[in-house]
Design a protein around this motif. Structure first.
Motif, PDB file in Angstrom:
ATOM      1  N   PHE A  50       0.900  -1.083  -0.144  1.00 15.11           N
ATOM      2  CA  PHE A  50       0.154  -0.117  -0.028  1.00 15.11           C
ATOM      3  C   PHE A  50       0.706   1.256   0.089  1.00 15.11           C
ATOM      4  CE2 PHE A  50      -3.547  -2.624   1.277  1.00 15.11           C
ATOM      5  CZ  PHE A  50      -4.660  -2.093   0.497  1.00 15.11           C
ATOM      6  N   SER A  51       2.046   1.030   0.446  1.00 13.04           N
ATOM      7  CA  SER A  51       3.065   2.337   0.249  1.00 13.04           C
ATOM      8  C   SER A  51       3.609   2.796  -1.224  1.00 13.04           C
ATOM      9  CB  SER A  51       4.274   2.227   1.258  1.00 13.04           C
ATOM     10  OG  SER A  51       5.021   1.256   0.831  1.00 13.04           O
ATOM     11  N   THR A  52       3.374   1.828  -2.036  1.00 11.74           N
ATOM     12  CA  THR A  52       3.635   2.015  -3.101  1.00 11.74           C
ATOM     13  C   THR A  52       2.894   3.382  -3.802  1.00 11.74           C
ATOM     14  OG1 THR A  52       4.069  -0.348  -3.668  1.00 11.74           O
ATOM     15  CG2 THR A  52       4.053   1.100  -5.653  1.00 11.74           C
ATOM     16  N   LYS A  53       3.848   4.214  -4.329  1.00 11.41           N
ATOM     17  CA  LYS A  53       3.342   5.465  -4.659  1.00 11.41           C
ATOM     18  C   LYS A  53       2.734   5.480  -6.079  1.00 11.41           C
ATOM     19  CE  LYS A  53       6.602   8.585  -2.286  1.00 11.41           C
ATOM     20  NZ  LYS A  53       6.252   7.797  -1.127  1.00 11.41           N
ATOM     21  N   GLY A  54       1.566   6.107  -6.192  1.00 10.87           N
ATOM     22  CA  GLY A  54       0.620   6.382  -7.196  1.00 10.87           C
ATOM     23  C   GLY A  54      -0.843   6.232  -6.805  1.00 10.87           C
ATOM     24  N   GLU A  55      -1.655   6.577  -7.946  1.00  9.20           N
ATOM     25  CA  GLU A  55      -3.154   6.552  -7.624  1.00  9.20           C
ATOM     26  C   GLU A  55      -3.603   5.273  -6.850  1.00  9.20           C
ATOM     27  OE1 GLU A  55      -7.118   7.068 -10.254  1.00  9.20           O
ATOM     28  OE2 GLU A  55      -5.216   7.013 -11.162  1.00  9.20           O
ATOM     29  N   ASN A  56      -4.510   5.247  -5.972  1.00 12.46           N
ATOM     30  CA  ASN A  56      -5.012   4.287  -5.441  1.00 12.46           C
ATOM     31  C   ASN A  56      -6.315   3.798  -6.283  1.00 12.46           C
ATOM     32  OD1 ASN A  56      -6.536   2.432  -3.786  1.00 12.46           O
ATOM     33  ND2 ASN A  56      -6.799   3.859  -2.129  1.00 12.46           N
ATOM     34  N   ILE A  57      -6.040   2.721  -7.036  1.00 18.84           N
ATOM     35  CA  ILE A  57      -7.050   2.153  -8.113  1.00 18.84           C
ATOM     36  C   ILE A  57      -8.296   1.417  -7.437  1.00 18.84           C
ATOM     37  CG2 ILE A  57      -5.115   1.666  -9.893  1.00 18.84           C
ATOM     38  CD1 ILE A  57      -5.853  -1.336  -9.219  1.00 18.84           C
ATOM     39  N   LEU A  58      -8.061   1.440  -6.099  1.00 13.64           N
ATOM     40  CA  LEU A  58      -9.362   0.726  -5.520  1.00 13.64           C
ATOM     41  C   LEU A  58     -10.525   1.782  -5.209  1.00 13.64           C
ATOM     42  CD1 LEU A  58      -7.370  -1.606  -3.079  1.00 13.64           C
ATOM     43  CD2 LEU A  58      -8.449  -2.179  -5.265  1.00 13.64           C
ATOM     44  N   ALA A  59      -9.902   2.977  -5.294  1.00 17.98           N
ATOM     45  CA  ALA A  59     -11.075   3.974  -4.840  1.00 17.98           C
ATOM     46  C   ALA A  59     -11.949   4.144  -6.209  1.00 17.98           C
ATOM     47  CB  ALA A  59     -10.334   5.583  -4.719  1.00 17.98           C
ATOM     48  N   ARG A  60     -11.524   3.850  -7.273  1.00 18.54           N
ATOM     49  CA  ARG A  60     -12.038   3.888  -8.628  1.00 18.54           C
ATOM     50  C   ARG A  60     -12.651   2.513  -8.844  1.00 18.54           C
ATOM     51  NH1 ARG A  60      -9.648   5.128 -13.168  1.00 18.54           N
ATOM     52  NH2 ARG A  60      -7.531   4.765 -12.271  1.00 18.54           N
ATOM     53  N   VAL A  62     -13.571  -0.488  -6.913  1.00 16.16           N
ATOM     54  CA  VAL A  62     -13.676  -0.972  -5.658  1.00 16.16           C
ATOM     55  C   VAL A  62     -14.233  -2.535  -6.086  1.00 16.16           C
ATOM     56  CG1 VAL A  62     -16.414  -0.542  -5.478  1.00 16.16           C
ATOM     57  CG2 VAL A  62     -14.808  -0.803  -3.344  1.00 16.16           C
ATOM     58  N   TYR A  63     -14.897  -2.871  -7.152  1.00 15.44           N
ATOM     59  CA  TYR A  63     -15.081  -4.112  -7.596  1.00 15.44           C
ATOM     60  C   TYR A  63     -14.104  -5.155  -7.629  1.00 15.44           C
ATOM     61  CZ  TYR A  63     -13.139  -2.696 -12.233  1.00 15.44           C
ATOM     62  OH  TYR A  63     -12.507  -2.362 -13.067  1.00 15.44           O
ATOM     63  N   LEU A  64     -12.754  -4.707  -7.683  1.00 15.14           N
ATOM     64  CA  LEU A  64     -11.656  -5.462  -7.784  1.00 15.14           C
ATOM     65  C   LEU A  64     -11.486  -6.342  -6.171  1.00 15.14           C
ATOM     66  CD1 LEU A  64      -8.888  -3.479  -9.504  1.00 15.14           C
ATOM     67  CD2 LEU A  64     -10.193  -5.189 -10.555  1.00 15.14           C
ATOM     68  N   VAL A  65     -12.019  -5.778  -5.489  1.00 20.33           N
ATOM     69  CA  VAL A  65     -12.041  -6.112  -4.029  1.00 20.33           C
ATOM     70  C   VAL A  65     -13.179  -7.255  -3.948  1.00 20.33           C
ATOM     71  CG1 VAL A  65     -12.304  -5.620  -1.630  1.00 20.33           C
ATOM     72  CG2 VAL A  65     -11.050  -3.985  -2.931  1.00 20.33           C
ATOM     73  N   LEU A  66     -13.954  -7.243  -4.546  1.00 22.78           N
ATOM     74  CA  LEU A  66     -15.304  -8.246  -4.188  1.00 22.78           C
ATOM     75  C   LEU A  66     -14.858  -9.622  -4.301  1.00 22.78           C
ATOM     76  CD1 LEU A  66     -18.131  -8.548  -3.727  1.00 22.78           C
ATOM     77  CD2 LEU A  66     -18.480  -8.331  -6.404  1.00 22.78           C
ATOM     78  N   PRO A  67     -13.893 -10.038  -5.351  1.00 18.41           N
ATOM     79  CA  PRO A  67     -13.636 -11.515  -5.436  1.00 18.41           C
ATOM     80  C   PRO A  67     -12.802 -11.796  -4.126  1.00 18.41           C
ATOM     81  CG  PRO A  67     -13.287 -10.534  -7.332  1.00 18.41           C
ATOM     82  CD  PRO A  67     -13.646  -9.475  -6.321  1.00 18.41           C
ATOM     83  N   VAL A  68     -12.244 -11.054  -3.667  1.00 14.29           N
ATOM     84  CA  VAL A  68     -11.216 -11.132  -2.486  1.00 14.29           C
ATOM     85  C   VAL A  68     -12.061 -11.204  -1.132  1.00 14.29           C
ATOM     86  CG1 VAL A  68      -9.399 -10.321  -1.095  1.00 14.29           C
ATOM     87  CG2 VAL A  68      -9.375 -10.139  -3.423  1.00 14.29           C
ATOM     88  N   LEU A  98      -5.859 -11.315   3.326  1.00 13.50           N
ATOM     89  CA  LEU A  98      -6.666 -10.756   2.391  1.00 13.50           C
ATOM     90  C   LEU A  98      -6.522  -9.361   1.995  1.00 13.50           C
ATOM     91  CD1 LEU A  98      -9.838 -13.015   2.688  1.00 13.50           C
ATOM     92  CD2 LEU A  98      -7.876 -13.224   1.110  1.00 13.50           C
ATOM     93  N   THR A  99      -6.310  -8.592   2.965  1.00  9.04           N
ATOM     94  CA  THR A  99      -6.019  -6.993   2.802  1.00  9.04           C
ATOM     95  C   THR A  99      -4.671  -7.036   2.195  1.00  9.04           C
ATOM     96  OG1 THR A  99      -7.136  -6.497   4.701  1.00  9.04           O
ATOM     97  CG2 THR A  99      -5.520  -4.989   3.971  1.00  9.04           C
ATOM     98  N   MET A 100      -3.631  -7.899   2.278  1.00  9.84           N
ATOM     99  CA  MET A 100      -2.547  -7.943   1.778  1.00  9.84           C
ATOM    100  C   MET A 100      -2.511  -8.433   0.384  1.00  9.84           C
ATOM    101  SD  MET A 100      -0.049 -10.483   0.278  1.00  9.84           S
ATOM    102  CE  MET A 100      -0.354 -11.747   0.959  1.00  9.84           C
ATOM    103  N   LEU A 101      -3.416  -9.153  -0.016  1.00  8.09           N
ATOM    104  CA  LEU A 101      -3.742  -9.313  -1.387  1.00  8.09           C
ATOM    105  C   LEU A 101      -4.212  -8.289  -2.250  1.00  8.09           C
ATOM    106  CD1 LEU A 101      -3.989 -11.373  -3.806  1.00  8.09           C
ATOM    107  CD2 LEU A 101      -5.944 -12.241  -2.775  1.00  8.09           C
ATOM    108  N   VAL A 102      -5.095  -7.558  -1.555  1.00  3.89           N
ATOM    109  CA  VAL A 102      -5.931  -6.156  -2.007  1.00  3.89           C
ATOM    110  C   VAL A 102      -4.784  -5.463  -2.304  1.00  3.89           C
ATOM    111  CG1 VAL A 102      -7.365  -4.301  -1.340  1.00  3.89           C
ATOM    112  CG2 VAL A 102      -8.373  -6.704  -1.111  1.00  3.89           C
ATOM    113  N   GLY A 103      -3.538  -5.150  -1.361  1.00  5.60           N
ATOM    114  CA  GLY A 103      -2.732  -4.386  -1.360  1.00  5.60           C
ATOM    115  C   GLY A 103      -1.817  -4.631  -2.597  1.00  5.60           C
ATOM    116  N   ALA A 104      -1.629  -6.019  -3.014  1.00  8.88           N
ATOM    117  CA  ALA A 104      -0.990  -6.463  -4.255  1.00  8.88           C
ATOM    118  C   ALA A 104      -1.597  -6.038  -5.239  1.00  8.88           C
ATOM    119  CB  ALA A 104      -0.729  -8.122  -4.030  1.00  8.88           C
ATOM    120  N   ILE A 105      -3.128  -6.203  -5.530  1.00  3.26           N
ATOM    121  CA  ILE A 105      -3.727  -5.769  -6.500  1.00  3.26           C
ATOM    122  C   ILE A 105      -3.702  -4.260  -6.789  1.00  3.26           C
ATOM    123  CG2 ILE A 105      -6.425  -5.430  -7.320  1.00  3.26           C
ATOM    124  CD1 ILE A 105      -6.840  -8.143  -5.668  1.00  3.26           C
TER     125      ILE A 105
END
Length: 174
Positions: A50-60, A62-68, A98-105
């Motif tokens: 999550f510390s990787t710099k750049g835009e948080n894609i999950l804000a736009r 959120v459906y990427l989190v659903l399968p996780v 699973l939050t770690m996996l979301v961070g990887a996504i």
């Protein structure tokens, strides 16, 4: 850099977890110590991702989190009857991994495609490995569990490390 330090410490806590889990053959209490070590490792990985710099894609997206999230509900449902007094620790660990996996996504578009794919596949394999541990321990022991668990776990760690190295265009060669 701080990112790589987090990854190295995650590997250190994973190693401690490996050693402590080997001691469960003598006393079951070591399982909690192993779980705690791996929990710290997962927290370090998720902070790094999550510390990787750049835009948080999950804000736009959120459906990427659903399968996780659905997988989390499914695995806890599968394990629930066998967890007994481990319900809270296993639930906490499940949420963290699973939050770690979301961070990887969430690294998508922030790092080069190779780094993203390697870390994502490693994170998925880590979830698979830990799911097999939980199923084998709490629900249904299965033949060759140790081989399947260790193969997926070692591969997961390798892919995460190589992906993190490649995040900055580095390689293992000098």
């Amino acid at each position: 850099n701080p990112f790589h330090r987090l990854v190295v410490f995650a590997l250190l806590f994973s190693w401690i977890g490996d050693v402590v889990l080997q001691l469960t053959q003598f006393r079951e209490v070591f399982f909690m110590g192993g779980l705690a070590s791996f929990l710290v490792a997962q927290l370090l990985y998720l902070i790094a991702f999550f510390s990787t710099k750049g835009e948080n894609i999950l804000a736009r997206r959120v459906y990427l989190v659903l399968p996780v999230a659905l997988y989390g509900v499914f695995i806890l449902w599968l394990l629930w009857g066998g967890l007994e007094d481990m319900k809270v620790p296993v639930t906490i660990y499940t949420v963290v991994i699973l939050t770690m996996l979301v961070g990887a996504i969430n690294r998508k578009g922030k790092v080069n495609p190779q780094s993203y794919q390697l870390v994502l596949l490693g994170a998925i394999l880590f979830v698979v490995s830990d799911s097999m541990i939980a199923i084998n321990k709490f629900t249904q022991p299965f033949e060759l569990a140790r081989v399947a668990i260790m193969t997926s776990y070692i591969t997961a760690q390798y892919l995460i490390v190589i992906g993190c190295i490649r995040q900055y265009g580095l390689s293992l060669k000098k």
